[in-house]
Design a protein around this motif. Structure first.
Motif, PDB file in Angstrom:
ATOM      1  N   ASN A  76      14.419 -31.269  24.877  1.00 25.70           N
ATOM      2  CA  ASN A  76      15.645 -31.085  24.105  1.00 25.70           C
ATOM      3  C   ASN A  76      16.877 -31.282  24.979  1.00 25.70           C
ATOM      4  O   ASN A  76      16.792 -31.295  26.211  1.00 25.70           O
ATOM      5  N   ASN A  77      18.024 -31.422  24.327  1.00 27.52           N
ATOM      6  CA  ASN A  77      19.278 -31.730  25.011  1.00 27.52           C
ATOM      7  C   ASN A  77      20.336 -30.680  24.715  1.00 27.52           C
ATOM      8  O   ASN A  77      20.270 -29.974  23.706  1.00 27.52           O
ATOM      9  N   ASN A 116      24.846 -29.799  25.898  1.00 22.52           N
ATOM     10  CA  ASN A 116      26.043 -30.141  26.664  1.00 22.52           C
ATOM     11  C   ASN A 116      26.848 -28.884  26.966  1.00 22.52           C
ATOM     12  O   ASN A 116      26.889 -27.949  26.152  1.00 22.52           O
ATOM     13  N   GLU A 162      25.778 -32.499  31.180  1.00 23.30           N
ATOM     14  CA  GLU A 162      24.825 -32.887  30.153  1.00 23.30           C
ATOM     15  C   GLU A 162      23.410 -32.559  30.600  1.00 23.30           C
ATOM     16  O   GLU A 162      22.971 -32.983  31.669  1.00 23.30           O
ATOM     17  N   ARG A 177      19.485 -33.059  29.680  1.00 27.16           N
ATOM     18  CA  ARG A 177      18.678 -33.992  28.913  1.00 27.16           C
ATOM     19  C   ARG A 177      17.190 -33.777  29.186  1.00 27.16           C
ATOM     20  O   ARG A 177      16.781 -33.483  30.297  1.00 27.16           O
ATOM     21  N   ASP A 178      16.386 -33.944  28.127  1.00 32.63           N
ATOM     22  CA  ASP A 178      14.927 -33.897  28.215  1.00 32.63           C
ATOM     23  C   ASP A 178      14.433 -32.611  28.884  1.00 32.63           C
ATOM     24  O   ASP A 178      13.554 -32.636  29.760  1.00 32.63           O
ATOM     25  N   TRP A 218      13.760 -31.346  33.714  1.00 35.67           N
ATOM     26  CA  TRP A 218      15.031 -31.691  33.061  1.00 35.67           C
ATOM     27  C   TRP A 218      15.783 -32.713  33.900  1.00 35.67           C
ATOM     28  O   TRP A 218      15.434 -32.987  35.046  1.00 35.67           O
TER      29      TRP A 218
END
Length: 210
Positions: A42-43, A45, A50, A52-53, A77
């Motif tokens: 999941n992501n 911000n 940021e 990500r993954d 991540w």
């Protein structure tokens, strides 16, 4: 005037059909709308930061024992810093149940990224030589970590000034899934339409008209 009236009537019918078609599709999302890349994590911000993954890596050895014991699980991540001037630091990661241990921490310099772990679907790029890596493990989770469930991980950051002074930036929580492993990586497939049934309830053959 008669031609103008006819054209107006035709336009009105066209608009009505268009709105009727739109109304029939209300509440439905197209197959390609807002599709995400085929990754398992999941992501999130937090300003210029940021994530990500973000995922919990499926154990490659003694998986049943690791899940029964509540860990230790490897975490994975990528954290990217999109700021052109500010440097950030990951100060800690907490879980709703269990303890996260971080090793080999690095500052997030402007325009750089920091990776942890190696998920099953990771594609390594040998041309990237300056990517910084760290390791993170999650342990003591009891039975709260399992395939199909998510675990809330909260990431906290601070900003590092040019003189080394730091100031808190805040935190962000990610609902983190378990990576499904090398044999069960996520695949997005288009579902084929089913053939309509005839009046006797039998599926009609898909025959194209001549």
């Amino acid at each position: 005037m008669r031609r103008f009236a006819e054209a107006t009537a035709i336009a009105a019918v066209g608009i009505a059909i268009a709105f009727g078609t739109t109304g029939c599709g209300a509440g439905q999302i197209s197959q390609t709308a807002n599709q995400l890349p085929a990754v398992n994590g999941n992501n999130a911000n937090l300003g210029s930061i940021e994530l990500r993954d973000v995922q919990i890596i499926y154990p490659t050895q003694n998986a049943a024992s690791v899940f029964d014991n509540g860990g230790p699980f490897q975490l994975s991540w990528v954290i990217a810093n999109q700021s052109e001037i500010d440097t950030y630091r990951l100060t800690g990661v907490t879980a709703e149940k269990g303890t996260v241990t971080l090793k080999d921490r690095y500052d997030l310099e402007p325009g750089k990224a920091l990776r942890a772990g190696e998920p099953a679907a990771l594609i390594k790029d040998s041309s990237i030589t300056d990517e910084k890596r760290m390791s993170a493990t999650l342990d003591g989770t009891g039975k709260s970590v399992a395939v199909g469930l998510t675990t809330k991980l909260t990431f906290s950051f601070e900003k590092v000034g040019p003189n080394g002074a730091t100031s808190p930036v805040g935190s962000v929580t990610v609902d983190t899934p378990v990576d499904s492993g090398t044999l069960l990586t996520r695949q997005d497939k288009v579902r084929e339409a089913e053939a309509p049934a005839d009046e006797h309830g039998e599926e009609a053959p898909n025959v194209l008209p001549n």
